[in-house]
Design an enzyme around this catalytic site. Structure first.
Site, PDB file in Angstrom:
ATOM      1  N   CYS A 130       0.816  -1.209   0.000  1.00 51.49           N
ATOM      2  CA  CYS A 130       0.000   0.000   0.000  1.00 51.49           C
ATOM      3  C   CYS A 130       0.857   1.270   0.000  1.00 51.49           C
ATOM      4  CB  CYS A 130      -0.929  -0.011   1.214  1.00 51.49           C
ATOM      5  SG  CYS A 130      -1.942   1.463   1.322  1.00 51.49           S
ATOM      6  N   CYS A 133      -0.664   4.075   2.232  1.00 49.25           N
ATOM      7  CA  CYS A 133      -0.492   3.912   3.680  1.00 49.25           C
ATOM      8  C   CYS A 133       0.978   4.054   4.086  1.00 49.25           C
ATOM      9  CB  CYS A 133      -0.959   2.533   4.159  1.00 49.25           C
ATOM     10  SG  CYS A 133      -2.295   1.821   3.252  1.00 49.25           S
ATOM     11  N   ASP A 134       1.873   3.414   3.334  1.00 46.92           N
ATOM     12  CA  ASP A 134       3.260   3.295   3.798  1.00 46.92           C
ATOM     13  C   ASP A 134       4.243   4.199   3.054  1.00 46.92           C
ATOM     14  OD1 ASP A 134       2.444   1.369   5.641  1.00 46.92           O
ATOM     15  OD2 ASP A 134       2.598  -0.236   4.149  1.00 46.92           O
TER      16      ASP A 134
END
Ligand code: NAP
Length: 302
Positions: A130, A133-134
């Site tokens: 992701c 997200c990351d």
């Protein structure tokens, strides 16, 4: 007993919930992760008719709120079994059994990995599915994205805005991704393209990713490259194993169905990426959700 149980709270499942609820049915949606499904990982949705630009996360939040406002019950829980019990269905959710008169399967897909040694342990330690997200953990650093589809190109474009460099590693010399995404990625100064290249090993230090051993599939040359973060975008797989024959799946695990949403089992309908289809897009997922809800309502009203 709920009229319609929907398994999976992504765009297909939530759209089905909105349609069925507006048709006067009681609806419960079961979701094992977060409501919104895979679209929450999309940095930017630019191809949804009527909405020029929206982040996947914002779109998911709007859809979830719309379903909730219509009285849809949203339950967090993992469905591990589905069984037909005369005219109804018994669904095992987190170990408890609930009943429904009809079921819509909107189980979506899960990320595929490369299957290289140590992969499972490295997720969250420099290896990610992701970018949204990351990606921020890689801000100002060097990232790699592996894959050549829409997800890989979208991820690379998103990461190019926060990372020093992004290397897009693809096993062939042409992308299957949308042309517009390829053109946009090519115009970013800090995205580098490594074609005809596969990853052979995750390089690590103290349990975290530090780079990749790569191989050019045309020349056979093997080499290493340091990376601070590696993002996998090598496709997806269905998550229908829990059905154990309750509805028929193809050899890859996708539910046999079409735009009628019918499965081989009366009372069970399929919608979205989890079913056999050519085009897996947000628009086709919501279209499927509407069709499945209408089919399920007709089945209940028969
Ligand atoms: P995908 O289209 O299946 O692409 C997967 C990519 O990973 C392919 O380029 C494939 O290479 C590569 N790959 C697969 N296994 C690999 C391996 N073992 N090693 C190296 N590379 C490997 O997956 P996706 O990009 O996640 O997209 C899934 C679906 O969602 C598609 O239908 C896509 O159109 C849709 N989607 C749409 C959008 C949008 O904005 N329109 C955004 C995201 C996703 P090959 O090309 O050589 O097979």
């Amino acid at each position: 007993m709920t009229d319609i149980a929907i398994i999976g709270g992504g765009p297909a499942g939530l759209t089905a919930a909105i349609y069925a609820s507006r048709a006067g049915k009681s609806v419960t949606v079961y979701e094992k992760e977060s409501f919104g499904g895979q679209i929450v990982f999309s940095p930017l949705v630019e191809n949804y008719p009527g909405i020029a630009h929206i982040s996947g996360e914002d779109y998911a939040a709007l859809l979830t709120a719309q379903a909730e406002a219509l009285g849809v019950k949203l339950e967090n829980g993992e469905v591990t079994a589905l069984r037909k019990a005369s005219d109804t269905f018994a669904i095992t959710v987190d170990g408890s059994v609930v009943d429904a008169r009809a079921v819509i399967l909107a189980t979506g897909v899960a990320h595929k990995g490369l299957g290289l040694p140590g992969e499972a342990d490295l997720i969250g330690c420099g290896l990610s599915f992701c970018a949204v997200c990351d990606g921020p953990f890689c801000a100002g650093q060097d990232a790699a994205v592996i894959g050549g589809g829409d997800t890989a190109l979208q991820d690379a474009i998103f990461l190019s805005g926060i990372c020093r460099s992004v290397t897009l590693i693809h096993r062939r010399d042409s992308f299957r991704a949308e042309k517009r995404l390829v053109e946009k990625a090519s115009s970013q100064g800090n995205i580098h393209f490594l074609y005809d290249t596969v990853a052979e090993e995750y390089l690590t230090e103290d349990g975290s990713v530090t780079g990749l051993r790569l191989r050019n599939v045309k020349t056979g040359e093997s080499f290493t490259k340091p990376f601070d973060g590696i993002f996998l975008a090598v496709g997806q797989k269905p998550q229908n194993d829990f059905l154990h024959g309750a509805a028929a799946v193809d050899p890859e695990g996708y539910l046999y169905s079409d735009e009628t949403a019918l499965t081989g089992t009366a009372g069970i309908f399929a919608a979205g990426d989890c079913r056999t289809k050519d085009v897996r897009q947000l628009t086709t997922a919501v279209g499927d959700g509407a069709c499945a809800a209408i089919a399920a309502c007709r089945y209940l009203d028969r």
